[in-house]
Scaffold this active site. Structure first.
Site, PDB file in Angstrom:
ATOM      1  N   HIS A  80      -1.767  81.104 -64.310  1.00  0.00           N
ATOM      2  CA  HIS A  80      -1.820  82.212 -65.250  1.00  0.00           C
ATOM      3  C   HIS A  80      -2.247  81.730 -66.640  1.00  0.00           C
ATOM      4  O   HIS A  80      -3.048  82.378 -67.318  1.00  0.00           O
ATOM      5  CB  HIS A  80      -0.451  82.900 -65.326  1.00  0.00           C
ATOM      6  CG  HIS A  80      -0.109  83.663 -64.091  1.00  0.00           C
ATOM      7  ND1 HIS A  80      -0.104  85.040 -64.040  1.00  0.00           N
ATOM      8  CD2 HIS A  80       0.223  83.251 -62.844  1.00  0.00           C
ATOM      9  CE1 HIS A  80       0.232  85.441 -62.828  1.00  0.00           C
ATOM     10  NE2 HIS A  80       0.434  84.366 -62.077  1.00  0.00           N
ATOM     11  N   ASP A 116       0.164  89.085 -69.927  1.00  0.00           N
ATOM     12  CA  ASP A 116      -0.016  88.804 -68.509  1.00  0.00           C
ATOM     13  C   ASP A 116       0.463  89.960 -67.633  1.00  0.00           C
ATOM     14  O   ASP A 116       1.310  90.775 -68.026  1.00  0.00           O
ATOM     15  CB  ASP A 116       0.760  87.534 -68.154  1.00  0.00           C
ATOM     16  CG  ASP A 116       0.501  87.054 -66.745  1.00  0.00           C
ATOM     17  OD1 ASP A 116      -0.466  86.308 -66.561  1.00  0.00           O
ATOM     18  OD2 ASP A 116       1.254  87.440 -65.831  1.00  0.00           O
ATOM     19  N   ALA A 145      -3.944  67.855 -55.249  1.00  0.00           N
ATOM     20  CA  ALA A 145      -5.404  67.749 -55.160  1.00  0.00           C
ATOM     21  C   ALA A 145      -6.077  68.303 -56.414  1.00  0.00           C
ATOM     22  O   ALA A 145      -5.674  69.358 -56.913  1.00  0.00           O
ATOM     23  CB  ALA A 145      -5.909  68.523 -53.939  1.00  0.00           C
ATOM     24  N   ASN A 150      -7.071  82.789 -57.803  1.00  0.00           N
ATOM     25  CA  ASN A 150      -7.875  81.774 -58.488  1.00  0.00           C
ATOM     26  C   ASN A 150      -8.604  80.896 -57.477  1.00  0.00           C
ATOM     27  O   ASN A 150      -9.779  80.553 -57.665  1.00  0.00           O
ATOM     28  CB  ASN A 150      -6.985  80.902 -59.384  1.00  0.00           C
ATOM     29  CG  ASN A 150      -6.579  81.592 -60.663  1.00  0.00           C
ATOM     30  OD1 ASN A 150      -7.194  82.577 -61.070  1.00  0.00           O
ATOM     31  ND2 ASN A 150      -5.540  81.095 -61.304  1.00  0.00           N
TER      32      ASN A 150
END
Length: 483
Positions: free
Chosen positions: A22, A127, A349, A370
Site C-alpha cells: 500500500h 488509502d 524474492a 500489485n
C-alpha cells in the site's frame, strides 16, 4: 478578478495503510502527481505500530535518500508509534486519527505552508482501508480522495455487496462453498459464491469493509490502480463518485541484481522463458504437506523453477511471513539435491527484478493486485493460487473475466484444510509454461497497452491530468473565498 499574477501552489496530504504494498503504491501516485504538476507538494504520513514490518521503514528511508524531489516537494512524516495492543486493523486506524490531525495542524502552521509563497492545503488522499480519515479532511475543510489499491471490478463488487447488505441483509457467508451465483454490475460474467473473497467471510474484516465502503461515497473521487484498457467494462460501470483509473501504479525501477546477486546470476544461466517463478506475497505460506505437493509437481513437470518459500506469519494483522533458516525442514527428503541445475529454492524474492528477467516464462501467484499488474507490465502470464484478502476475486477476474491467466485454483484459502494435489498443480504448471500459449500472447499485448496508458495521450495519463486540474481548481476556489 485577477487574484495573483504568480503561480499558486497546492499541498496534498497522503495517508496510506502501513502495509508495504500500500505504501509503495501511494508513493508512486505521489510521484506521478509531482512529476506532472510542479505547483504541487505532498506530505506522506506513515501510520506507525510496533508490529509493522521493518521493510516499511527501510523503504521510507530509501525514498528520502534517493528521490531528487524529496527535499523540496515530497516529505515523509512518521507518526508517533502506537504501542497499545490493538486486536483489529479497524481499531488501529481509528486510533491514528488524532495523530493525523495533529500532524496536519503542524504542517498548516509551519513555515512549509504558511509563508506567502508556500502551498495551501487542498486535499487528502487516503488509502482504501483508511476512509475514516475523511473525518479529518472535513475538519480542515478540504476534499478527500480515496486511493483504491485493488482493481475497478473489485471496487464495483464492494459497492454492490455493501448496497445489497444494507438493503437486503445480504450475508456473504451463506454463499461460501455454494453453487449460487451473483450478478455483479462491474462484471460481465456471473460471480460464483465459492469464490467469495476471504475478507468478506471474516467476522473481523467484513464489518470493517462495509463501514469503509459506505464512506467511499463521501469522497471527492476514487483513484484506482488500474487502466482503461484492462478493465473497461468495470470502469464504465463506476460513475459516482468520480473514478480516476491512473494505473498501472508500480515501482518497477527496483533492481535486485546488486542486493540479490545469487538469484539474478542463477537466472542469467537459464534459457529465455524457461523458468516458472513461484511467489505468494508477504503473507503467503503453506503447511508442510502442501509444500511437499508443490515440490512433487515441480519435480515431475521437468520445468526449471525459482520458488520462494516462506514461514507462516504470526497472527498479528500487520505481520508478514519470514524466511526459513533451512527450507529442508518442510521439503521432501533429498529434493534440493535432485533439483540442482534445474530449480532454486529461495526465501524472500525481489519480485520485480525476477519478473523483469528474460528467463522467466510464468508466474504462480497469490494474485495480489500489485503482483497481477507487475506480471502484466512485464508480459509474464500467471497461474492463479489465491490465499486471502480479495485474491479469490482477482483470480476469478484474471481467469474467467479477462482470460489472461491459467488456473491452478481460484477458490483456495490459506486457512483451508484442502490440499491441492501434485497432479493438479502440475497440470497448472504445464498450462502456464507451454510454448504455444495464447494467454502469453494476450498478456504481452496487455503489457504493451499498460505502458501506453501512462504515456502522453494515454488513458491513464489523461486521467491524471483531469485529477490535477480538479485539485488546482480547488486552490483557485480557496483564493476566491479569501478575497
Amino acid at each position: 478578478m485577477n487574484i495573483s499574477t504568480k503561480m499558486e501552489k497546492a499541498h496534498l496530504v497522503f495517508v496510506p495503510a502501513p502495509g508495504m504494498g500500500h505504501i509503495v503504491s501511494a508513493v508512486e501516485v505521489a510521484k506521478l502527481l509531482l512529476t506532472r504538476c510542479h505547483q504541487l507538494s505532498i506530505t506522506v504520513l506513515i501510520l506507525n505500530h510496533s508490529s509493522i514490518n521493518s521493510k516499511v521503514h527501510s523503504y521510507i528511508e530509501s525514498q528520502r535518500a534517493s528521490s531528487s524531489i524529496v527535499p523540496t516537494r515530497l516529505r515523509f512524516i512518521n507518526l508517533p508509534k502506537d504501542e497499545t495492543e490493538l486486536f483489529s486493523f479497524s481499531s488501529f486506524v481509528k486510533s491514528q486519527k488524532s495523530h493525523v490531525k495533529e500532524a496536519v495542524l503542524k504542517i498548516t502552521q509551519s513555515d512549509f505552508v504558511s509563508s506567502v509563497d508556500s502551498p495551501q492545503l487542498v486535499g487528502f488522499v487516503v488509502d482504501t482501508f483508511c476512509s475514516s480519515m475523511i473525518d479529518v479532511a472535513n475538519e480542515f475543510g478540504v476534499p478527500c480522495y480515496i486511493f483504491f489499491t485493488s482493481g475497478a471490478a473489485f471496487l464495483g463488487f464492494m459497492l454492490y455487496v455493501q448496497k445489497i447488505h444494507d438493503e437486503e441483509k445480504f450475508d456473504p457467508t451463506e454463499f461460501k462453498d455454494s453453487d449460487a451465483e451473483l450478478k455483479v454490475p462491474s462484471l460481465v460474467n456471473p460471480f460464483p459464491g465459492r469464490v467469495m473473497p476471504s475478507a468478506m467471510l471474516s467476522k473481523e474484516w467484513f464489518p470493517f469493509m462495509l463501514d469503509n465502503t459506505r464512506r467511499f461515497r463521501e469522497a471527492k473521487g476514487i483513484i484506482v490502480n488500474t487502466f482503461l484498457e484492462l478493465e473497461s467494462y468495470a470502469i464504465e460501470y463506476l460513475k459516482m463518485p468520480p473514478v480516476y483509473p491512473m494505473g498501472p501504479i508500480l515501482d518497477v525501477g527496483l533492481d535486485g541484481r546488486n542486493s540479490h546477486k545469487e538469484i539474478m546470476q542463477w537466472l542469467d544461466d537459464q534459457p529465455p522463458l524457461s523458468v516458472v517463478f513461484l511467489c505468494f506475497g508477504s503473507k503467503g505460506s503453506f503447511r508442510e504437506n502442501q509444500v511437499k505437493e508443490i515440490a512433487c509437481a515441480l519435480e515431475h513437470s521437468g520445468y526449471r523453477f525459482l520458488w520462494s518459500i516462506r514461514r507462516p506469519a504470526p497472527p498479528s494483522f500487520l505481520a508478514s511471513s519470514s524466511d526459513y533458516e533451512d527450507p529442508q525442514e518442510v521439503l521432501p527428503k533429498g529434493f534440493l539435491d535432485r533439483i540442482i541445475g534445474i530449480g532454486k529454492v529461495i526465501g524472500w524474492a525481489p519480485q520485480v527484478a525476477v519478473l523483469a528477467h528474460p528467463a522467466v516464462g510464468g508466474f504462480i501467484s497469490h494474485c495480489g493486485w500489485n503482483s497481477i499488474l507487475e506480471s502484466i507490465w512485464f508480459g509474464v502470464p500467471i497461474a492463479t493460487w489465491p490465499m486471502n484478502a480479495e485474491q479469490q476475486f482477482n483470480a476469478f477476474e484474471m481467469v474467467i473475466e479477462l482470460e489472461l491467466a491459467a488456473e491452478i485454483k481460484i477458490d483456495y484459502r490459506n486457512n483451508s484444510e484442502i490440499i491441492v494435489n501434485c497432479d493438479e498443480i502440475e497440470r497448472g504448471i504445464r498450462c502456464l509454461m507451454e510454448h504455444d500459449n495464447e494467454k502469453r500472447k494476450k498478456v504481452k499485448e496487455m503489457g504493451e497497452k499498460s505502458r501506453r496508458a501512462l504515456m502522453e495521450g494515454g488513458s491513464s495519463y489523461s486521467c491524471l491530468g483531469t485529477l490535477i486540474k480538479e485539485v488546482m481548481d480547488k486552490l483557485s476556489q480557496n483564493n476566491c473565498n479569501e478575497v
